[in-house]
Design a protein around this motif. Structure first.
Motif, PDB file in Angstrom:
ATOM      1  N   ILE A 129       0.854  -1.192   0.000  1.00  0.00           N
ATOM      2  CA  ILE A 129       0.000   0.000   0.000  1.00  0.00           C
ATOM      3  C   ILE A 129       0.882   1.232   0.000  1.00  0.00           C
ATOM      4  CG2 ILE A 129      -2.082  -0.956   1.061  1.00  0.00           C
ATOM      5  CD1 ILE A 129      -1.116   0.151   3.761  1.00  0.00           C
ATOM      6  N   PHE A 130       0.433   2.236  -0.740  1.00  0.00           N
ATOM      7  CA  PHE A 130       1.069   3.543  -0.764  1.00  0.00           C
ATOM      8  C   PHE A 130       0.112   4.450   0.002  1.00  0.00           C
ATOM      9  CE2 PHE A 130       2.448   0.995  -4.246  1.00  0.00           C
ATOM     10  CZ  PHE A 130       3.827   1.145  -4.218  1.00  0.00           C
ATOM     11  N   SER A 131       0.441   4.658   1.267  1.00  0.00           N
ATOM     12  CA  SER A 131      -0.537   5.153   2.237  1.00  0.00           C
ATOM     13  C   SER A 131      -0.543   6.666   2.405  1.00  0.00           C
ATOM     14  CB  SER A 131      -0.302   4.483   3.598  1.00  0.00           C
ATOM     15  OG  SER A 131       1.033   4.667   4.032  1.00  0.00           O
ATOM     16  N   GLY A 132       0.310   7.375   1.664  1.00  0.00           N
ATOM     17  CA  GLY A 132       0.319   8.827   1.792  1.00  0.00           C
ATOM     18  C   GLY A 132       0.542   9.254   3.225  1.00  0.00           C
ATOM     19  N   ASP A 133      -0.320  10.151   3.716  1.00  0.00           N
ATOM     20  CA  ASP A 133      -0.242  10.602   5.102  1.00  0.00           C
ATOM     21  C   ASP A 133      -1.304   9.943   5.979  1.00  0.00           C
ATOM     22  OD1 ASP A 133       1.626  12.239   3.957  1.00  0.00           O
ATOM     23  OD2 ASP A 133       0.943  14.065   4.949  1.00  0.00           O
ATOM     24  N   THR A 134      -1.932   8.888   5.475  1.00  0.00           N
ATOM     25  CA  THR A 134      -2.911   8.158   6.284  1.00  0.00           C
ATOM     26  C   THR A 134      -2.217   7.295   7.324  1.00  0.00           C
ATOM     27  OG1 THR A 134      -4.575   8.139   4.529  1.00  0.00           O
ATOM     28  CG2 THR A 134      -4.740   6.416   6.195  1.00  0.00           C
ATOM     29  N   LEU A 135      -1.214   6.532   6.885  1.00  0.00           N
ATOM     30  CA  LEU A 135      -0.477   5.643   7.787  1.00  0.00           C
ATOM     31  C   LEU A 135       1.012   5.837   7.556  1.00  0.00           C
ATOM     32  CD1 LEU A 135      -0.283   3.302   9.838  1.00  0.00           C
ATOM     33  CD2 LEU A 135      -0.480   1.724   7.901  1.00  0.00           C
ATOM     34  N   PHE A 136       1.713   6.188   8.626  1.00  0.00           N
ATOM     35  CA  PHE A 136       3.161   6.280   8.601  1.00  0.00           C
ATOM     36  C   PHE A 136       3.747   5.059   9.303  1.00  0.00           C
ATOM     37  CE2 PHE A 136       2.068  10.975   8.900  1.00  0.00           C
ATOM     38  CZ  PHE A 136       2.300  11.223   7.561  1.00  0.00           C
ATOM     39  N   ILE A 137       5.054   4.953   9.283  1.00  0.00           N
ATOM     40  CA  ILE A 137       5.716   3.924  10.070  1.00  0.00           C
ATOM     41  C   ILE A 137       5.838   4.461  11.497  1.00  0.00           C
ATOM     42  CG2 ILE A 137       7.724   2.419  10.275  1.00  0.00           C
ATOM     43  CD1 ILE A 137       5.996   2.136   7.681  1.00  0.00           C
ATOM     44  N   GLY A 138       5.058   3.896  12.392  1.00  0.00           N
ATOM     45  CA  GLY A 138       5.059   4.321  13.786  1.00  0.00           C
ATOM     46  C   GLY A 138       4.021   5.371  14.140  1.00  0.00           C
ATOM     47  N   ASP A 139       3.250   5.837  13.167  1.00  0.00           N
ATOM     48  CA  ASP A 139       2.336   6.935  13.439  1.00  0.00           C
ATOM     49  C   ASP A 139       1.236   6.951  12.378  1.00  0.00           C
ATOM     50  OD1 ASP A 139       1.312   9.154  14.703  1.00  0.00           O
ATOM     51  OD2 ASP A 139       2.927  10.518  14.152  1.00  0.00           O
ATOM     52  N   VAL A 140       0.341   7.915  12.511  1.00  0.00           N
ATOM     53  CA  VAL A 140      -0.676   8.176  11.487  1.00  0.00           C
ATOM     54  C   VAL A 140      -0.685   9.680  11.214  1.00  0.00           C
ATOM     55  CG1 VAL A 140      -2.136   6.198  12.048  1.00  0.00           C
ATOM     56  CG2 VAL A 140      -2.492   8.372  13.247  1.00  0.00           C
ATOM     57  N   GLY A 141      -1.345  10.084  10.144  1.00  0.00           N
ATOM     58  CA  GLY A 141      -1.355  11.493   9.767  1.00  0.00           C
ATOM     59  C   GLY A 141      -2.098  12.361  10.769  1.00  0.00           C
ATOM     60  N   ARG A 142      -1.596  13.563  10.966  1.00  0.00           N
ATOM     61  CA  ARG A 142      -2.260  14.491  11.884  1.00  0.00           C
ATOM     62  C   ARG A 142      -3.613  14.886  11.297  1.00  0.00           C
ATOM     63  NH1 ARG A 142       1.694  19.498  12.508  1.00  0.00           N
ATOM     64  NH2 ARG A 142      -0.137  20.409  13.537  1.00  0.00           N
ATOM     65  N   PRO A 143      -4.646  14.960  12.108  1.00  0.00           N
ATOM     66  CA  PRO A 143      -5.998  15.223  11.603  1.00  0.00           C
ATOM     67  C   PRO A 143      -6.455  16.669  11.737  1.00  0.00           C
ATOM     68  CG  PRO A 143      -6.156  14.380  13.820  1.00  0.00           C
ATOM     69  CD  PRO A 143      -4.683  14.525  13.519  1.00  0.00           C
ATOM     70  N   ASP A 144      -5.511  17.587  11.911  1.00  0.00           N
ATOM     71  CA  ASP A 144      -5.906  18.971  12.154  1.00  0.00           C
ATOM     72  C   ASP A 144      -5.725  19.896  10.952  1.00  0.00           C
ATOM     73  OD1 ASP A 144      -3.111  18.584  12.478  1.00  0.00           O
ATOM     74  OD2 ASP A 144      -2.955  20.549  13.438  1.00  0.00           O
TER      75      ASP A 144
END
Length: 461
Positions: A129-144
């Motif tokens: 998967i090419f997850s963009g800023d949805t899922l990082f390694i160790g984190d997820v994208g900031r929702p603000d």
């Protein structure tokens, strides 16, 4: 099947080249189209698609120039509205790339149009998967970043992200490879790993946001906690990515122009540009064109330019090391600074030979600083590191003024006082001092040692 991750450390950003059977796709390209065109040409492949995971805030994507030069179709996920031609894909829609298939997974949360692209191998099995800023390694994208005043809060977006992860991504096989858009150092998350890829199974075990027993309420609370304000340039980069921007070739043609010292001085007087010196900090402190602002190419150049230069339309003149002029223009364009007017031909040595005025910065080593501190010769210390760094250990006498806040808080400082500035390596303190000097402060001393050396003088942690 070929998958190349093209990682740019300055932005902590990953673009991707995918190829199969003579067809290629690019995911989240940077501004210059040349690396992707060259890669496809070398492989004898044609770029068929340019997939964008979302409207990026931390850089200006290269989709428009790349589409013009390759003939590829720009693809966004559901809900992405732009001022230029593109294809708006539907959730679960599939695209054929040689023997491969790329499936659209609409994963709102970081932004409403955020999309993850699932790569299926020639047997139809999920591979990556090419997850963009949805899922990082160790984190997820900031929702603000995409919240709308009075309509959509970051808690609303975090709740959408919770569903996207659990209904779309976490249901995939554990051996699926996760290729995110960013790694550690990006302002798009807060706990990102330095690793730039991983298996989904390992992320389920180690990523705090993917805990199997995590409730929606826990997720929203943890994902929204401790978010720093987004850098000032983010909103403008989103606008450019939605509306379009000047052709990269035109930006380079205008900006990578050699100016003799006489021409440089004339443009500086006529256009009132920002003089941006991008050399090493050691070279800058030893001599620079008066009123220059330092942001070194060998540090986190583009993010700090975006943070410290408020106006993306700001005219800029460059002072660089010989041979790095075009690099500086390109890297400024990555974050939307397209108004570079040229560079000082021959660098500072040519300026000195011309007889141009040269300014310097007073610097001291930690040992001398410690001696002065113990003898009451130091009154005002500014620690320009982040709040979290300051809290982990700082000089008792120091005041924390994070570099990112310096423009907004400069009025708190007194030009009649002498300030010693330090950070973790001297890079940020040099930026800070150069900015203060350009605004009329001249009683400034830079402590250039590593923070560990400075803290060894007197620690309060």
């Amino acid at each position: 099947m070929v998958i190349d991750q093209i990682y740019t450390g300055c932005l902590a950003q990953g673009a991707y080249y995918i190829e199969s059977d003579g067809e290629a796709a690019i995911i989240d390209p940077l501004r210059s189209p040349e690396p992707y065109l060259k890669r496809a040409q070398e492989a004898g492949s044609k770029i068929k698609y340019i997939f964008e995971t979302h409207f990026h805030a931390d850089f200006v994507s290269g989709h428009l120039d790349l589409a013009r030069e390759s003939g590829a179709t720009i693809v966004y996920g559901p809900g992405a509205k732009t001022d230029y031609e593109k294809y708006e894909a539907k959730d679960m829609e599939e695209f054929t790339l040689g023997k491969l298939t790329i499936r659209v997974l609409h994963t709102p949360g970081h932004t409403l149009e955020s999309t993850t692209y699932l790569l299926l191998d020639e047997n139809g099995r999920p591979h990556a998967i090419f997850s963009g800023d949805t899922l990082f390694i160790g984190d997820v994208g900031r929702p603000d970043l995409a919240q709308k005043k009075g309509a959509l809060t970051m808690e609303d977006l975090a709740s959408l992200l919770y569903d996207s992860l659990r209904r779309k991504i976490m249901l995939l096989p554990d051996d699926v490879i996760v290729y995110p858009a960013h790694g550690a150092g990006s302002a798009c998350g807060k706990k990102m790993s330095r690793e730039t890829q991983d298996t989904l199974g390992n992320q389920k075990e180690t990523n705090y946001a993917l805990r199997a027993d995590m409730t929606r309420e826990e997720f929203v609370k943890e994902v929204t906690a401790g978010l720093l304000p987004p850098p000032a340039y983010f909103a403008e980069n989103v606008r450019m990515n939605k509306e379009g921007y000047e052709a990269f070739a035109d930006v380079m043609e205008r900006g990578a122009v050699a100016l003799s010292p006489e021409e440089f001085e004339r443009v500086a007087n006529d256009e009132r540009p920002l003089i941006l010196d991008v050399r090493a900090k050691e070279d800058f402190v030893g001599g620079f064109v008066p009123n220059s602002v330092f942001i070194g190419l060998d540090g986190s150049f583009a993010p700090w330019a975006g943070e410290m230069i408020p106006d993306l339309q700001q005219p800029i003149l460059l002072v660089t090391d010989p041979g790095r002029e075009a690099e500086a223009v390109e890297r400024l364009s990555r974050v939307g600074y397209d108004n570079t007017l040229g560079y000082l031909d021959g660098g500072l040595e040519a300026w000195r030979a011309y007889g141009g005025e040269v300014d310097t910065i007073d610097t001291i080593k930690a040992e001398v600083f410690g001696h002065q501190l113990r003898n009451g010769q130091v009154s005002h210390i500014l620690d320009v590191r982040k709040v979290s760094e300051f809290e982990n250990g700082h000089l008792e006498e120091a005041v924390n003024l994070p570099l990112a806040e310096l423009n907004a808080r400069m009025k708190e400082l007194d030009p009649e006082k002498t300030y010693h500035l330090h950070c973790g390596s001297g890079y940020r303190s040099t930026i800070g001092i150069s900015l203060l000097k350009a605004r009329g402060f001249d009683r400034l001393i830079n402590v250039q040692d590593k923070v560990a050396d400075i803290l060894a003088v007197e620690v309060n942690s």
